[in-house]
Scaffold this active site. Structure first.
Site, PDB file in Angstrom:
ATOM      1  N   ARG A 181      -3.620  -2.496  13.391  1.00  0.00           N
ATOM      2  CA  ARG A 181      -5.088  -2.589  13.365  1.00  0.00           C
ATOM      3  C   ARG A 181      -5.473  -4.019  13.727  1.00  0.00           C
ATOM      4  O   ARG A 181      -5.514  -4.895  12.876  1.00  0.00           O
ATOM      5  CB  ARG A 181      -5.645  -2.183  11.999  1.00  0.00           C
ATOM      6  CG  ARG A 181      -5.406  -0.716  11.684  1.00  0.00           C
ATOM      7  CD  ARG A 181      -6.120  -0.268  10.415  1.00  0.00           C
ATOM      8  NE  ARG A 181      -5.872   1.145  10.164  1.00  0.00           N
ATOM      9  CZ  ARG A 181      -4.886   1.612   9.398  1.00  0.00           C
ATOM     10  NH1 ARG A 181      -4.061   0.766   8.812  1.00  0.00           N
ATOM     11  NH2 ARG A 181      -4.720   2.906   9.220  1.00  0.00           N
ATOM     12  N   ASP A 226      -5.935  -6.543   6.394  1.00  0.00           N
ATOM     13  CA  ASP A 226      -7.267  -6.320   6.962  1.00  0.00           C
ATOM     14  C   ASP A 226      -8.270  -6.216   5.815  1.00  0.00           C
ATOM     15  O   ASP A 226      -7.941  -6.458   4.656  1.00  0.00           O
ATOM     16  CB  ASP A 226      -7.295  -5.059   7.835  1.00  0.00           C
ATOM     17  CG  ASP A 226      -6.836  -3.806   7.092  1.00  0.00           C
ATOM     18  OD1 ASP A 226      -6.738  -3.839   5.843  1.00  0.00           O
ATOM     19  OD2 ASP A 226      -6.573  -2.783   7.741  1.00  0.00           O
ATOM     20  N   TYR A 239       1.513  -5.148  13.020  1.00  0.00           N
ATOM     21  CA  TYR A 239       0.385  -4.433  12.411  1.00  0.00           C
ATOM     22  C   TYR A 239      -0.514  -3.822  13.476  1.00  0.00           C
ATOM     23  O   TYR A 239      -0.873  -4.479  14.452  1.00  0.00           O
ATOM     24  CB  TYR A 239      -0.416  -5.384  11.523  1.00  0.00           C
ATOM     25  CG  TYR A 239      -1.460  -4.684  10.684  1.00  0.00           C
ATOM     26  CD1 TYR A 239      -1.098  -3.643   9.836  1.00  0.00           C
ATOM     27  CD2 TYR A 239      -2.791  -5.056  10.750  1.00  0.00           C
ATOM     28  CE1 TYR A 239      -2.038  -2.988   9.061  1.00  0.00           C
ATOM     29  CE2 TYR A 239      -3.747  -4.421   9.974  1.00  0.00           C
ATOM     30  CZ  TYR A 239      -3.364  -3.380   9.140  1.00  0.00           C
ATOM     31  OH  TYR A 239      -4.312  -2.727   8.376  1.00  0.00           O
ATOM     32  N   HIS A 274      -4.818 -11.204  13.599  1.00  0.00           N
ATOM     33  CA  HIS A 274      -3.456 -10.713  13.775  1.00  0.00           C
ATOM     34  C   HIS A 274      -3.067 -10.786  15.246  1.00  0.00           C
ATOM     35  O   HIS A 274      -3.909 -10.886  16.123  1.00  0.00           O
ATOM     36  CB  HIS A 274      -3.336  -9.259  13.303  1.00  0.00           C
ATOM     37  CG  HIS A 274      -4.050  -8.985  12.029  1.00  0.00           C
ATOM     38  ND1 HIS A 274      -3.713  -9.603  10.847  1.00  0.00           N
ATOM     39  CD2 HIS A 274      -5.094  -8.179  11.747  1.00  0.00           C
ATOM     40  CE1 HIS A 274      -4.520  -9.174   9.886  1.00  0.00           C
ATOM     41  NE2 HIS A 274      -5.374  -8.324  10.412  1.00  0.00           N
ATOM     42  N   GLU A 290      -9.775  -3.581   4.431  1.00  0.00           N
ATOM     43  CA  GLU A 290      -9.445  -2.548   3.439  1.00  0.00           C
ATOM     44  C   GLU A 290      -8.309  -3.022   2.543  1.00  0.00           C
ATOM     45  O   GLU A 290      -8.330  -2.817   1.329  1.00  0.00           O
ATOM     46  CB  GLU A 290      -9.071  -1.241   4.148  1.00  0.00           C
ATOM     47  CG  GLU A 290     -10.206  -0.567   4.896  1.00  0.00           C
ATOM     48  CD  GLU A 290     -11.364  -0.183   3.990  1.00  0.00           C
ATOM     49  OE1 GLU A 290     -11.118   0.327   2.882  1.00  0.00           O
ATOM     50  OE2 GLU A 290     -12.523  -0.392   4.396  1.00  0.00           O
ATOM     51  N   ASP A 320      -2.220  -3.985   3.380  1.00  0.00           N
ATOM     52  CA  ASP A 320      -2.373  -4.277   4.806  1.00  0.00           C
ATOM     53  C   ASP A 320      -3.264  -5.491   5.035  1.00  0.00           C
ATOM     54  O   ASP A 320      -4.234  -5.721   4.293  1.00  0.00           O
ATOM     55  CB  ASP A 320      -2.964  -3.060   5.530  1.00  0.00           C
ATOM     56  CG  ASP A 320      -1.957  -1.924   5.641  1.00  0.00           C
ATOM     57  OD1 ASP A 320      -0.770  -2.169   5.382  1.00  0.00           O
ATOM     58  OD2 ASP A 320      -2.361  -0.800   5.993  1.00  0.00           O
ATOM     59  N   GLU A 363       0.821  -1.226   0.000  1.00  0.00           N
ATOM     60  CA  GLU A 363       0.000   0.000   0.000  1.00  0.00           C
ATOM     61  C   GLU A 363       0.844   1.260   0.000  1.00  0.00           C
ATOM     62  O   GLU A 363       0.625   2.180  -0.772  1.00  0.00           O
ATOM     63  CB  GLU A 363      -0.910   0.025   1.242  1.00  0.00           C
ATOM     64  CG  GLU A 363      -2.186  -0.761   1.114  1.00  0.00           C
ATOM     65  CD  GLU A 363      -3.100  -0.501   2.296  1.00  0.00           C
ATOM     66  OE1 GLU A 363      -3.339   0.666   2.619  1.00  0.00           O
ATOM     67  OE2 GLU A 363      -3.582  -1.486   2.882  1.00  0.00           O
TER      68      GLU A 363
END
Length: 764
Positions: A306, A85, A304, A350, A87, A83, A9
C-alpha cells in the site's frame, strides 16, 4: 521470559517474524483492528462543534487483547508493528491505549516500528529504528473513519426510507458511482458521426509496397464526411503523380515505466492478468506477509503493497543493476540508476512495490507459489527489473508525399534496440494503441511512386469507452478520490450493492445505480462532488502532516452536510411510494396498472392490490412507449404439477418458476442442457450463484454431487480429446471462445466460428 513483545496485524506474519528475532522476542497478532466504532449506532458524539468517537472492543477481540496484555507482563519494550500506514497506526494506537489502561506508571516502553519488508534485514532494520506513536497519522485515520461513518450512517437510512432497505451511500463510493454513471450517460447521448479516410498503396523503385494516408488538401487538414465526397476525391487522386517530398528519419526513445505503486499494480494486474483490484490486493498481501519456501520457512517476497511512491532504496537499485548486468549484459544497463518522479499527491512514506530478495526469481519459485501468487510476483519482478534497464530505441520514419494539391503521409517505426522491452512491456487500456512495427523500402526524396490502389474507408466516431477495473482505478487516482488502500473496497462495494454490473470487463451502471446516483447528486450536490471529495483527501493528508486540525476539518465538512441531511429527509423523492399511472389494464381484474419500484427495479403492478397481486415486467420502445415483457415459457414442465415452467428474474438472477403460481410455488435453476460428467451422477449442470452474486455452474444433485465450474458449459464433445462438454470463455487475447474443460487439452474455437458452423448446419 522474553524481554520484548512485538505486535503485528496478521497471524501469517507471526511465524515469519519470530524466526528472525529469536528467544528475546514474543510475537503476537492483533488480527486487524481490535477497537472500532459500534456497528449498531452512529458512534460519534457531536457537541459544540466537537466530534468525539465512541469506540468499543470489536466482537470477538477481547480474547486477543487479553492475550496481548498477558504477553506484555514482565517485558521491557512493546514494539507495535501493524502495517506502516494510517490503518496500522490506528491499530497501534488502540493497542497502546489498551495496554496502558489507566495506569500512570508504565511497566514497559511502547515503541512503534514500521516494517517495510518482512525479511530478516527488513525486520532488523525496523527494530533498530523504533519511533514514537504518530499522533497526526492516527488523527488522520480517525477523521476519515468519522467522516465515512457520518455519511454512511446518516445518508443510508434516508435511502432505506425512500427507496428500499439494505442500500448504502459511502462518501467515496458514491463519487465513484457518479463517475461511472456520468460516463454511461455520455455513451447513451453520443451520436456517431460518419467520416471517411483514404489510403494509397504505393510502390517505389524497390519493393515492398507501402501505405500512405491522405492528410491535407491545399495545405489544410482534410475532413471527408460521406461516401460521395470520398469518391470524388478518389476520382481526382487517380489522376495525380505521387512524388516523395520529404523523408525524416530519427531515433525515438522509449523509457521504461516506473516501479509499481498500489494504483499502477491494480491497473496492470487488471489489464494483464484479469485480476480485480480486490484479488490483486489479496494476493499481494500474501506475498508481503510471507510465503512458505521449503526449508527456509516463510519469507516476505515483496515490500509493503500500500504505497503511492515510486522511490527505491539504494540496496534495491544496486540489486537490480547487478541482476541486469549478470543476466542481460552491460548493454542493457544504464550508466546510473534510474530515479522516477513521485506524484505531488503521494505521501512517499514507503518505497515502491518491489521484490525483497533478488535471488528469489520467479523461475526459482515456480513450484513453490500458487498460480495467482506466481503470476503477480512475476509481474512485480519484471516491472521492477525493467525500470532499471536502458531505454528501447526505435527507428522512426515519416514520409511526406505530394499528389497535386494533396498531401499524403506514411509513418512507421522499427524496434532497433529492445532495452527494457526485452523483459517487460506495459499493458494498454485501449486495444490497438501499440505502434505497428513497420519497415519501408529504400526511398529517396523526389522519387516518383507508382499508385497501385486507392482505398476509401468509412468510419464512425466512437463514444468514450466504459470504465474497466484498470481505467476506473486510474480515474480515481488522477482525480484524487480515495487512497490506494481503498480502491479495491470501492470497486467491490459498487458491485456487491448491485449499483454496477460487469459486461465482460466493463462497468455498466444498473437501473438501481442510476437511481441512487441521481438521488444523491440532486440532494447532496456538494458532498458527492469529485472536486469536494478530492479536497477532503487533501485535508486528510494535511492532518497527517500536522498542517491541519482534525476537528476543524470535520467541522468544515459537517456544517453544510447536516443542513443537506435535514432537507433530504423532507424533499428527496419517495421512490418506494411513487406510482406512475399508465394506460394499461390488468388482464385479471381490469384495474389500471401503474409503474412501481421494487427490489429488481421498475415493474407494472395492479392498483387492485392486495386483492389482485398481478405484476408484469416491462420495457420501453424507442418512442418511450411501454411494452409488456411476457414471461417466456421454456421447454420444461413443472415436476410437481405438470404445468409449463416460465423464466423469471429474481434477487439472484434468472430462474424457472411454475406458470401456475401462486397455486404452485415450485422453482428450479436453469439447466444448461449438459449432463453432470461425474461417474454415476444423474444430475444436470445448472446456473447457480455465490453469496456475492457471481454466476457459476454446478450439479443439480448438490450437495450429493459438488461438481462445479465458473465458465458456462456447452453440450458439445471436444473434437480433440472427447471431453464430455466445452465451456464458454472470454479473454482479452482470444475474445469470446469455446474451450475444452480438460486442462491438458488445448482445443479452442471462437464463438463466431461456432455460430457460423451452426448456421451452415441449419442451411444444409
Amino acid at each position: 521470559m522474553a524481554k520484548n513483545l512485538v505486535v503485528v496485524e496478521s497471524p501469517t506474519k507471526v511465524r515469519t517474524i519470530s524466526k528472525y528475532l529469536g528467544k528475546n522476542f514474543t510475537v503476537k497478532a492483533s488480527v486487524g483492528h481490535v477497537i472500532d466504532l459500534p456497528k449498531s449506532k452512529l458512534g460519534v458524539e457531536i457537541k459544540d462543534d466537537h466530534f468525539e468517537p465512541v469506540y468499543e472492543v470489536i466482537k470477538g477481540k477481547k480474547k486477543v487483547i487479553d492475550e496481548i496484555k498477558k504477553a506484555s507482563k514482565g517485558v521491557e519494550t512493546v514494539y507495535l508493528a501493524p502495517d506502516p500506514d494510517r490503518e496500522g497506526e490506528a491499530i497501534a494506537w488502540h493497542i497502546a491505549e489498551q495496554l496502558q489502561g489507566k495506569r500512570k506508571k508504565k511497566d514497559f516502553v511502547i515503541r512503534r516500528v514500521l516494517i517495510e519488508e518482512i525479511t530478516k534485514k527488513g525486520v532488523e532494520r525496523a527494530l533498530a529504528a523504533p519511533q514514537d506513536l504518530n499522533l497526526p497519522r492516527f488523527e488522520s485515520q480517525q477523521a476519515r473513519r468519522i467522516l465515512d461513518r457520518l455519511v454512511g450512517y446518516q445518508v443510508s437510512p434516508i435511502l432505506w426510507e425512500k427507496v428500499r432497505r439494505g442500500l448504502s451511500a459511502g462518501r467515496v463510493q458514491s463519487v465513484a458511482l457518479r463517475i461511472v454513471c456520468e460516463r454511461e450517460r455520455e455513451i447513451q447521448a453520443f451520436t456517431p458521426v460518419e467520416y471517411w479516410s483514404i489510403e494509397a498503396d504505393l510502390l517505389g523503385k524497390t519493393p515492398p509496397p507501402f501505405t500512405a494516408k491522405l492528410a491535407k488538401k491545399d495545405g489544410e487538414k482534410i475532413e471527408i464526411g460521406n461516401e460521395e465526397e470520398s469518391q470524388a476525391l478518389v476520382s481526382d487522386l487517380e489522376k495525380q503523380d505521387y512524388i516523395i517530398q520529404k523523408i525524416v528519419k530519427k531515433d525515438r526513445r522509449r523509457n521504461p515505466p516506473a516501479p509499481f505503486t498500489t494504483s499502477t499494480l491494480q491497473q496492470e494486474a487488471a489489464r494483464k492478468l484479469g485480476f480485480t483490484a480486490r484479488r490483486t490486493m489479496m494476493v499481494a498481501q500474501q506475498l508481503y506477509e510471507g510465503i512458505e519456501l521449503g526449508a527456509e520457512g516463510p519469507v516476505g517476497l515483496i515490500t509493503y503493497m500500500r504505497t503511492d511512491s515510486t522511490r527505491l532504496s539504494e540496496d534495491a537499485l544496486n540489486g537490480a543493476r547487478g541482476f541486469i548486468e549478470e543476466n542481460y549484459g552491460k548493454k542493457y544497463l544504464p550508466d546510473s540508476p534510474r530515479v522516477f518522479k513521485t506524484s505531488k499527491r503521494a505521501q512517499d512514506a514507503h518505497e515502491a512495490i518491489r521484490p525483497t530478495l533478488m535471488h528469489e526469481t520467479p523461475e526459482k519459485l515456480n513450484k513453490l507459489l500458487k498460480r495467482d501468487q506466481l503470476r503477480l510476483y512475476r509481474l512485480i519482478w519484471d516491472r521492477f527489473v525493467a525500470c532499471q534497464m536502458k531505454q528501447a530505441i526505435y527507428d522512426q520514419v515519416s514520409i511526406d508525399i505530394k499528389a497535386g494539391i494533396y498531401d499524403f503521409r506514411a509513418t512507421g517505426s522499427h524496434l532497433k534496440f529492445d532495452g527494457f522491452m526485452k523483459l517487460y512491456v506495459e499493458g494498454q487500456d485501449n486495444e490497438g494503441s501499440e505502434e505497428a512495427d513497420l519497415l519501408f523500402p529504400q526511398l529517396k526524396e523526389g522519387e516518383k511512386l507508382k499508385l497501385k490502389e486507392l482505398k476509401p474507408e468509412q468510419h464512425f466516431t466512437k463514444p468514450p469507452p466504459r470504465y474497466t477495473e484498470a481505467s476506473l482505478v486510474k480515474e480515481l487516482e488522477e482525480n484524487g478520490i480515495g487512497r490506494p488502500s481503498t480502491y479495491a473496497s470501492i470497486l467491490s462495494t459498487l458491485q456487491s450493492r448491485k449499483y454496477v454490473e460487469k459486461d465482460q470487463r466493463n462497468f455498466l451502471p444498473t437501473e438501481l445505480g442510476f437511481l441512487i446516483c441521481d438521488l444523491l447528486v440532486e440532494n447532496f450536490p456538494e458532498i458527492f462532488n469529485v472536486k469536494f471529495t478530492a479536497q477532503m483527501e487533501t485535508d486528510l493528508d494535511q492532518i497527517e502532516e500536522g498542517e491541519k486540525d482534525w476537528q476543524e476539518a470535520l467541522r468544515d465538512f459537517y456544517d453544510p452536510f447536516a443542513k443537506s441531511i435535514k432537507v433530504a429527509k423532507k424533499k428527496m423523492r419517495d421512490i418506494k411510494r411513487e406510482e406512475t399511472p399508465t394506460d394499461l389494464k390488468c388482464e385479471k381484474c381490469d384495474s389500471p396498472m401503474v409503474i412501481k419500484w421494487g427490489r429488481h427495479g421498475h415493474f407494472l403492478a395492479c392498483t387492485g392490490y392486495p386483492d389482485c397481486k398481478n405484476t408484469k415486467e416491462f420495457k420501453r420502445d424507442e418512442d418511450g412507449k411501454i411494452q409488456i415483457v411476457e414471461q417466456p415459457e421454456v421447454d420444461e414442465k413443472c415436476e410437481k404439477c405438470g404445468a409449463p415452467m416460465v423464466m423469471k428474474t429474481g434477487r439472484f438472477g434468472k430462474f424457472l418458476a411454475c406458470s401456475k403460481y401462486p397455486d404452485c410455488k415450485n422453482t428450479q435453476s436453469i439447466s444448461t442442457g449438459v449432463k453432470c460428467p461425474e461417474k454415476g451422477c444423474k444430475g444436470n449442470l445448472v446456473e447457480r450463484r455465490t453469496r456475492r452474486g457471481r454466476v457459476f455452474y454446478g450439479c443439480s444433485a448438490f450437495p450429493k454431487c459438488k461438481h462445479a465450474l465458473w465458465n458456462k458449459p456447452v453440450a458439445e464433445k471436444c473434437p480433440d480429446c472427447g471431453a464430455p462438454y466445452l465451456a464458454e470463455k472470454f479473454t482479452k487475447k482470444d475474445g469470446a471462445h469455446l474451450q475444452c474443460v480438460n486442462k491438458e487439452c488445448g482445443f479452442k474455437r471462437s464463438l463466431e466460428e461456432s455460430s457460423t458452423e451452426s448456421s451452415s448446419t441449419k442451411k444444409d
